[in-house]
Design an enzyme around this catalytic site. Structure first.
Site, PDB file in Angstrom:
ATOM      1  N   PHE B 265       0.817  -1.225   0.000  1.00 18.47           N
ATOM      2  CA  PHE B 265       0.000   0.000   0.000  1.00 18.47           C
ATOM      3  C   PHE B 265       0.849   1.273   0.000  1.00 18.47           C
ATOM      4  O   PHE B 265       0.372   2.344   0.366  1.00 18.47           O
ATOM      5  CB  PHE B 265      -0.961   0.014   1.197  1.00 18.47           C
ATOM      6  N   GLU B 269       7.489   1.104  -0.198  1.00 18.12           N
ATOM      7  CA  GLU B 269       8.087   1.709  -1.397  1.00 18.12           C
ATOM      8  C   GLU B 269       9.485   2.216  -1.069  1.00 18.12           C
ATOM      9  O   GLU B 269      10.428   1.989  -1.810  1.00 18.12           O
ATOM     10  CB  GLU B 269       7.209   2.842  -1.922  1.00 18.12           C
ATOM     11  N   ARG B 347       1.987  15.544  -6.051  1.00 19.15           N
ATOM     12  CA  ARG B 347       0.757  14.896  -6.524  1.00 19.15           C
ATOM     13  C   ARG B 347      -0.468  15.539  -5.862  1.00 19.15           C
ATOM     14  O   ARG B 347      -1.504  15.705  -6.501  1.00 19.15           O
ATOM     15  CB  ARG B 347       0.794  13.393  -6.275  1.00 19.15           C
ATOM     16  N   ARG B 379      -1.177   4.560  -0.695  1.00 16.39           N
ATOM     17  CA  ARG B 379      -2.250   4.527  -1.707  1.00 16.39           C
ATOM     18  C   ARG B 379      -2.911   5.894  -1.944  1.00 16.39           C
ATOM     19  O   ARG B 379      -3.635   6.397  -1.091  1.00 16.39           O
ATOM     20  CB  ARG B 379      -3.309   3.525  -1.244  1.00 16.39           C
ATOM     21  N   PHE B 381      -1.026   8.635  -2.626  1.00 11.18           N
ATOM     22  CA  PHE B 381       0.231   9.397  -2.727  1.00 11.18           C
ATOM     23  C   PHE B 381       0.001  10.905  -2.754  1.00 11.18           C
ATOM     24  O   PHE B 381       0.489  11.613  -3.616  1.00 11.18           O
ATOM     25  CB  PHE B 381       0.933   8.938  -4.013  1.00 11.18           C
ATOM     26  N   ALA B 547       2.296   4.224  -7.651  1.00 12.65           N
ATOM     27  CA  ALA B 547       1.597   5.128  -8.569  1.00 12.65           C
ATOM     28  C   ALA B 547       0.598   4.373  -9.446  1.00 12.65           C
ATOM     29  O   ALA B 547       0.308   4.791 -10.568  1.00 12.65           O
ATOM     30  CB  ALA B 547       2.588   5.911  -9.436  1.00 12.65           C
ATOM     31  N   GLU B 754      -4.895   2.967  -6.981  1.00 12.98           N
ATOM     32  CA  GLU B 754      -5.121   4.072  -6.064  1.00 12.98           C
ATOM     33  C   GLU B 754      -6.434   4.837  -6.238  1.00 12.98           C
ATOM     34  O   GLU B 754      -7.033   5.248  -5.239  1.00 12.98           O
ATOM     35  CB  GLU B 754      -3.970   5.089  -6.193  1.00 12.98           C
TER      36      GLU B 754
END
Lengths: 159, 799
Positions: B265, B269, B347, B379, B381, B547, B754
């Site tokens: 999720f 990362e 974002r 999720r 971002f 992403a 997402e």
């Protein structure tokens, strides 16, 4: 002080030496190499370590190994026989109730403990049975769909 | 080179026949052959499904323990900010069974694991910056010995005053990266001249990922100083890069391999890098395999979470609720290190418009540095936080002007040809309008609204509310270079196929989808395709699985490789059989004159053709590559074309709220979501359910509580409440929008991970609606709208 305990897991008898503070989950994973019960929280909240012990679903992280003397324990490894999946296992695959898969063995064991004693559960009864099992991926709906459809299949098969 | 085109079965039609709506229950129906065929557009089941339900699937801690493996425990900082005055490991080293106790002084390479900005040490040096920051490492024969030794490390820290809040960080001018701005039109002028004006603040809490498998890594020393790391990570390439940096080795000597992870999720990362690097460091020093697995509390305290945002806005609008000017400052609490915070804020800024055309708009973003654990990818971002502001504003305006929530959104919506505030045309946005109108109809919104009002008039203690949340989600990494992917496809002598790609399987079934892509492209059954672990030796320089792009990018790379092999085989078959047209389908080879391929009689099986091709020395392996075209973004100017395409959709929620306890119950949820031409409708529907419930948790029950000193107190599942089955809506419907296609996506599909998270914001609006039904307005709610906060709102006087 070590204790020697004898327990029956998935139809096989084991005798193991355990420390008084040792948990059933650790015995299963580290001493018997049965790794389907997962370590998700080790405090009885997430349900990933669920196994069936003497007919009841338990968090194996909350069971002391010494408590499992003479116990009959079933894990998800024992559910399929001769290459054929248990209806619950098949239903979990078919309904998309498996995403990352980490919660799956525990979830299936909670469901099995329910269906073993209550073959036609209501949605509320299913909800209660898996209330202690976390899933962070599926949003639960496919899991309940799977349990309901497995119950229907088992009823039909007379299992 | 062109190949024959099969008389095309209409994929779109097929998709519609498959279970795209949950009303009938996925998997419960009799399915036609296509559903299980494994072709793109069908819904074959999870490639690892059988492994998972039989308990055979391995996560890091399930890998049979290598001989002499050591257990690694990490001593972390107990304080949020301080100077390390003493770090004495001598007593710890004396504990029998301890093989190594390591600090930053034992790092042979660079003590640096910050992938975007180099501000994150692997092990703390003179300063500690957050509670849970790794300081020292113990490797011992058992976990118990490691634990015991850890207790014998003397760590004395002189405490400094921590900065914990956004306000404090802004006041002290502490940021992890530059303050950015995106602006168009004349915001100040229009704010002055608008008929109506509003200002306010929107706040959201953070969120713990609570992936079920905690952070784990197993590092194994190999020949000649090399190390292989099995890690629960979404980002093997970054671990390879950072671990080799820490060890002072070339990347070629560090291999990272990932079969699957137990949930990510976004939380794995960049946040898996520490633990993998630490395991590798211990393996390097001891020459033995080392397992570093965090327990739940360690994981919750040390690792990153969703960003808290506090956003102040000013908005001008007319009598119809049309927004004329919008000025917003988005402040995120990035925690102690940069991690991906600058990209996440970007974002958020790029999604501040959501689906609305605002001529005069200014978005400012400030990534605040504090002394909390790092905030990281989760999720959405930043998208959910950016969108939350404008959606909250629309709710307030709608209430003020007595406009229906759907109507106000439709009055502000982008039209085809409009450009987003950063200049990119909002392509295919006409679908957004269609989706909103269809969802309004399918959810019986207007009738439902009437019934809710009726219910509320009759009931004193229970109140119902309705909410809607639409989304336009931009697909692509906004860091353009990440939009690339590689693959490696082999066809073996017996015709079986091996596929390697750079994405990580974490339950989103990227492997199932990519297997479908390979099978469809090669014309073989899915059952003959094996999708391998993700390994830096087979696919290099991969981007994180993030992403929502895992399948988009890697699927195209696999399609590219499979197509190369397909083309070689086509040429080979043409020569072999002296035909001008060849077609591969379900493991059979059909041939004939170009345009007149005989589909009645296969010429030869795929497997037989492969044997012949091998003996004729045809290359049966291909490396594939894909880079998204036309993507750029100028951060300084705040303009560009950062996204390849947009995903659209909307969700409606009806809740019942108990005014005496503040508890919320989900009665009804309906979602209409655009997956383009879905690669696997059942998987996409599953992603929608999962994302919605995860967002519901963020919006209502998941509350992060800290001590005054900055230590996370809600650090276990006993104190941090993620949704359980009891939270699932009584009626829960998710449907894929059938009117969309996507020539830029792999096999015309759209990314799916997402965007559905946004629908969960409708829960907040539904709760606010229930509270407003008592005459209280404005409603003062923030995410998470916990029962306590909701109850207080019911108790407080109308404003």
């Amino acid at each position: 002080m070590k204790h020697t305990i004898t327990l029956n897991v998935n139809g096989q008898k084991y005798t193991v030496d355990v420390e008084p503070q040792e948990k059933l989950l650790d015995v299963l994973r580290d001493k018997l190499d049965i790794t389907s019960p997962k370590k998700g929280c080790e405090m009885g909240e997430c349900g990933a370590c669920t196994v069936i012990m003497n007919g009841k679903a338990v968090n194996s992280c909350l069971v002391l190994a010494v408590e499992s003397q003479d116990a009959v324990i079933t894990t998800v490894e024992a559910l399929h026989a001769d290459g054929k999946l248990h209806p619950l296992q098949q239903a979990f695959i078919d309904a998309g109730a498996v995403q990352c898969g980490f919660c799956t063995p525990g979830m299936i064991m909670s469901a099995k403990a329910l269906l073993d004693t209550n073959p036609t559960p209501t949605e509320m009864e299913i909800k209660e049975a898996i209330a202690g099992n976390f899933c962070r991926c599926t949003g639960y709906k496919p899991i309940v769909d799977a349990i309901q459809s497995a119950a229907a299949v088992m009823k039909k098969e007379g299992a | 080179m062109k190949t024959e085109t099969m008389p095309q079965k209409s994929t779109e039609k097929e998709v519609k026949q498959v279970v795209v709506s949950s009303d009938s229950g996925a998997g419960a129906n009799p399915v036609d052959a296509f559903v299980k065929s494994g072709k793109v557009g069908s819904s074959p089941s999870h490639l690892s499904g059988r492994e998972h339900v039989t308990g055979r699937s391995q996560f890091i801690d399930d890998i049979p323990k290598p001989r002499n493996m050591l257990y690694v425990k990490v001593l972390t900082s107990p304080v949020a900010h301080g100077i390390v005055r003493e770090l004495d490991c001598e007593e710890a080293r004396k504990v029998p069974g301890v093989k190594a106790v390591l600090t930053y002084r034992d790092i042979p390479g660079e003590n640096q694991i910050g992938a975007i900005l180099p501000d994150e040490t692997c092990l703390a040096e003179e300063h500690v910056h957050f509670v849970g920051e790794p300081v020292a490492v113990v490797a011992a024969e058992t976990a118990e010995i490691a634990e015991e030794a850890m207790g014998k490390i003397r760590l004395n820290i002189e405490e400094l005053t921590p900065v914990l809040t956004i306000d404090d960080a802004v006041a002290k001018n502490q940021f992890v990266g530059p303050i950015r701005k995106i602006e168009r039109g004349n915001v100040d002028e229009m704010l002055k001249n608008s008929p109506h004006y509003l200002e306010g603040k929107v706040v959201n809490g953070g969120q713990e990922h609570f992936y079920l498998e905690t952070q784990s890594a197993l590092a194994i020393p190999e020949d000649s100083g090399a190390i292989t790391i099995y890690s629960s990570t979404q980002n093997p390439n970054e671990i390879q890069r950072m671990a080799s940096n820490v060890l002072g080795k070339p990347q070629s000597e560090v291999t990272v391999d990932v079969k699957r992870i137990g949930g990510g999720f976004g939380g794995k990362e960049s946040q898996a890098t520490s633990w993998a690097s630490i395991a590798a460091l211990a393996a390097h020093h001891t020459g033995l395999p080392c397992l570093c697995k965090l327990d739940r509390e360690e994981d919750m305290i040390s690792t990153g979470k969703r960003h808290v945002f506090e956003s102040t806005y000013r908005v001008g609008f007319d009598d119809n609720g049309k927004i004329l000017a919008f000025d917003v400052v988005l402040c995120s609490n990035a925690g102690a290190v940069a991690d991906a915070s600058t990209s996440i804020l970007e974002r958020a800024m790029l999604h501040a418009d959501n689906i609305y055309n605002i001529d005069n708009i200014r978005v400012i973003g400030k990534p605040c540095r504090t002394n909390l654990h790092p905030a990281t990818a989760f999720r959405g971002f930043g998208g959910p936080q950016g969108i939350l502001v404008i959606e909250t504003i629309l709710e307030i305006i709608a209430n003020k002007l007595k406009i229906d929530p759907f109507d106000i959104r439709l009055r502000n919506i982008y039209k085809e040809g409009d450009k987003a505030h950063y200049g990119e045309p909002v392509k295919n946005v006409r679908h957004m309008e269609t989706i909103l109108k269809k969802l309004r109809h399918d959810s019986d919104w207007d009738e439902r609204k009437r019934k809710v009002a009726e219910f509320n008039a009759k009931n004193k203690y229970l109140k119902k509310g309705l909410g809607v949340a639409p989304v336009k989600f931009g697909i692509s990494f906004t860091a353009a270079h990440l939009n690339q992917a590689g693959s490696l496809v082999h066809v073996y002598f017996d015709g079986s196929v091996s596929v390697s790609h750079g994405a990580i399987e974490m339950g989103q079934e990227v492997n199932t989808k990519i297997g479908q892509i390979a099978a469809t492209t090669l014309g073989v059954p899915l059952s003959t395709v094996r999708v391998e672990s993700t390994n830096t030796k087979r696919v290099a320089n991969s981007s994180p699985t993030a992403a929502s792009s895992g399948c988009d990018l890697n699927g195209q790379a696999v399609e590219n490789a499979a197509m190369q092999i397909h083309e070689r085989l086509t040429e080979f078959a043409k020569t072999l059989f002296n035909v001008s047209g060849v077609r591969f389908e379900d493991g059979m080879v059909y041939a004939g004159e170009a345009g007149k391929v005989n589909y009645a009689e296969p010429l030869i099986s795929f497997n037989e053709l492969i044997k012949k091709a091998y003996f004729q020395r045809v290359d049966l392996t291909a490396h594939g590559f894909y880079a998204s075209p036309g993507i750029w973004f100028d951060r300084e100017k705040g303009v560009g074309n950062p996204f390849l395409y947009f995903v659209y959709g909307a969700g409606v929620t009806e809740v019942t709220v108990d005014t005496l306890t503040g508890q919320t119950k989900l009665d009804y949820v309906r979602i209409l979501h655009d997956s383009g031409q879905s690669l696997n409708p059942a998987v996409d529907i599953g992603q929608i359910y999962g994302a919605y419930i995860q967002a519901y948790g963020w919006a209502t029950t998941e509350e992060l509580v800290y001590s005054e000193g900055g230590k996370l107190l809600s650090n276990s599942p006993a104190t941090y409440k993620i949704p359980t089955y009891g939270d699932v809506p009584t009626e829960f419907y998710a449907e894929l929008f059938s009117g969309s296609t996507n020539e830029l996506g792999v096999k015309r599909s759209k990314a799916n991970g997402e965007p559905p998270f946004i629908y969960g914001e409708s829960v907040l609006f539904a709760i606010a609606d229930a509270i407003a039904s008592t005459g209280k307005y404005p409603v003062n709610l923030s995410i998470p709208a916990t029962p306590e906060k909701v109850w207080k709102e019911f108790c407080s006087e109308a404003g």
